[in-house]
Design an enzyme around this catalytic site. Sequence first.
Site, PDB file in Angstrom:
ATOM      1  N   ASP A 169       0.818  -1.205   0.000  1.00  0.00           N
ATOM      2  CA  ASP A 169       0.000   0.000   0.000  1.00  0.00           C
ATOM      3  C   ASP A 169       0.855   1.260   0.000  1.00  0.00           C
ATOM      4  OD1 ASP A 169       0.820  -0.652   2.650  1.00  0.00           O
ATOM      5  OD2 ASP A 169      -0.726   0.662   3.472  1.00  0.00           O
TER       6      ASP A 169
ATOM      7  N   GLU B 148       0.287  -1.312   5.678  1.00  0.00           N
ATOM      8  CA  GLU B 148       1.328  -0.782   6.570  1.00  0.00           C
ATOM      9  C   GLU B 148       1.087   0.679   6.909  1.00  0.00           C
ATOM     10  OE1 GLU B 148       5.143   1.181   7.681  1.00  0.00           O
ATOM     11  OE2 GLU B 148       3.812   1.581   5.975  1.00  0.00           O
TER      12      GLU B 148
END
Length: 487
Positions: free
Chosen positions: A121, A188
């Site tokens: 991400d 994350e």
Amino acid sequence: MSRYSRIALALLLALAVIFTYNTLRVPPPAPVDAAVPMPPVDQDAVAQRLAGAVRIPTVSYADPAKIDDTRLDALADYLQKNFPRVAATLTREVVGGHSLLYTWTGKDPTAKPLLFLAHMDVVPVEPGSESQWTHPPFSGDIADGYIWGRGTLDDKGSLMAWLEATEQMLAAGFQPERTIYFAFGQDEEIGGRQGAAQIAALLRSRGVHAEFALDEGGVITQGVVPGVSRPVASIMAAEKGYVSFRLTATAPGGHSSMPPRDSAIARLAHAVNLLQHRPMPARLESPVTVMLDRLTPEMPLLRRIVMANRWLTRPLIVHQMSQTPVGNALVRTTTALTMLSAGVKDNVLPSSATAVVNFRMLPGDTIASVEHHIRIVIADDGIAITREGDFAEEASPVSDTRSPAFELLARTVNEIFPQAVVTTGIVVGATDLRHYAGLYDNRYNFTPDLFTRADIPRIHGIDERISVTGYADMIRFYMRLLHNAAG
């Protein structure tokens, strides 16, 4: 000359002798060796593949309703198609909905495995800033020697480089002696609870224990460390903790035409002002002391004298480091006032006012000691102090900077970047690696990106990019690390 003058002179001479002796004991600068020959990397092809990954906007938002999971699935499909040998050889598991765990089985089942992390991400682009980008943030444009776009630095560049290195090693017939895990989390940037935490739980249930784990967090910098002209490769050996507290002040509300002597806003403002100006004490702790030891030989003489005599100059060093945001983050638990809320109308006295204060804890400090610090500093029982949110982590233990694993990482850095001075430090942010506590002997944070001072704001900022040659060097580093650690 009076007796006191003679004593003073003798003390000065003794100090001069001690300072000189300690300075002369500083080892010479690290030698510069030739880079290890490496197989060629097709820079154009790898750049195009990274650009394609950047064009898939796998953005994590604080509001889960805004997250488009289909983009994570699209990235996973993209990896399958673009790394066919990885897909055919490694075992791939989807964990937590969209995160990926790759297992590269080693020849020796008794050898401790290795654990390498990256995340899928990226952070959002600040609304309204799109026009300030030289190239659109998700264009994946390749221009002027760079690959442009969100994720090139944090952290798709690393994820793709790991797979490029593995694909090329497989093409050369390489099979690792020990098992290697690649853990690629999906979230994350918003805490890692669906990704890294779920992968870690799965590995923990299987009894996996790695010799070392490696994640993002340290880089190679040029011209960033004062007094050091060579590139500095920082293999971080610890990660600061994270906690936020909400402070709530209450008072009778009412009409603003008849204000009392005290109010909720005034009371809260006094409290947060005290916290801002009375931070937790600064100090030098490992691994920052190890960092200074490794950098001292590269410094000019005056700085070398100061660093070599920390038994006396420690307060000066701490004071000087505290003057910059980066240095301050390395020597203390930081205090950041991040949210403030009170009132609904300009002529109404609010009955409550709240502030959120974020702390990043130095190893040695704890969530409990931070809360104690808040209570002592504000000294106001009328202000409620509560933990904010459900995300809080203690600082990580400090990993061994003399371990075989650290020395292997350092040697690999110098084989690919022979000019670099290898040191260590503390990750001041938060990474997925915190979720893997107990799954390794040592944990380190390092990505072989080369940063100048001007590049640092690009992380989570405008014009994120990575150079084509720098990305190829990252792939070479990961190839060499796979060879050195598991060959």
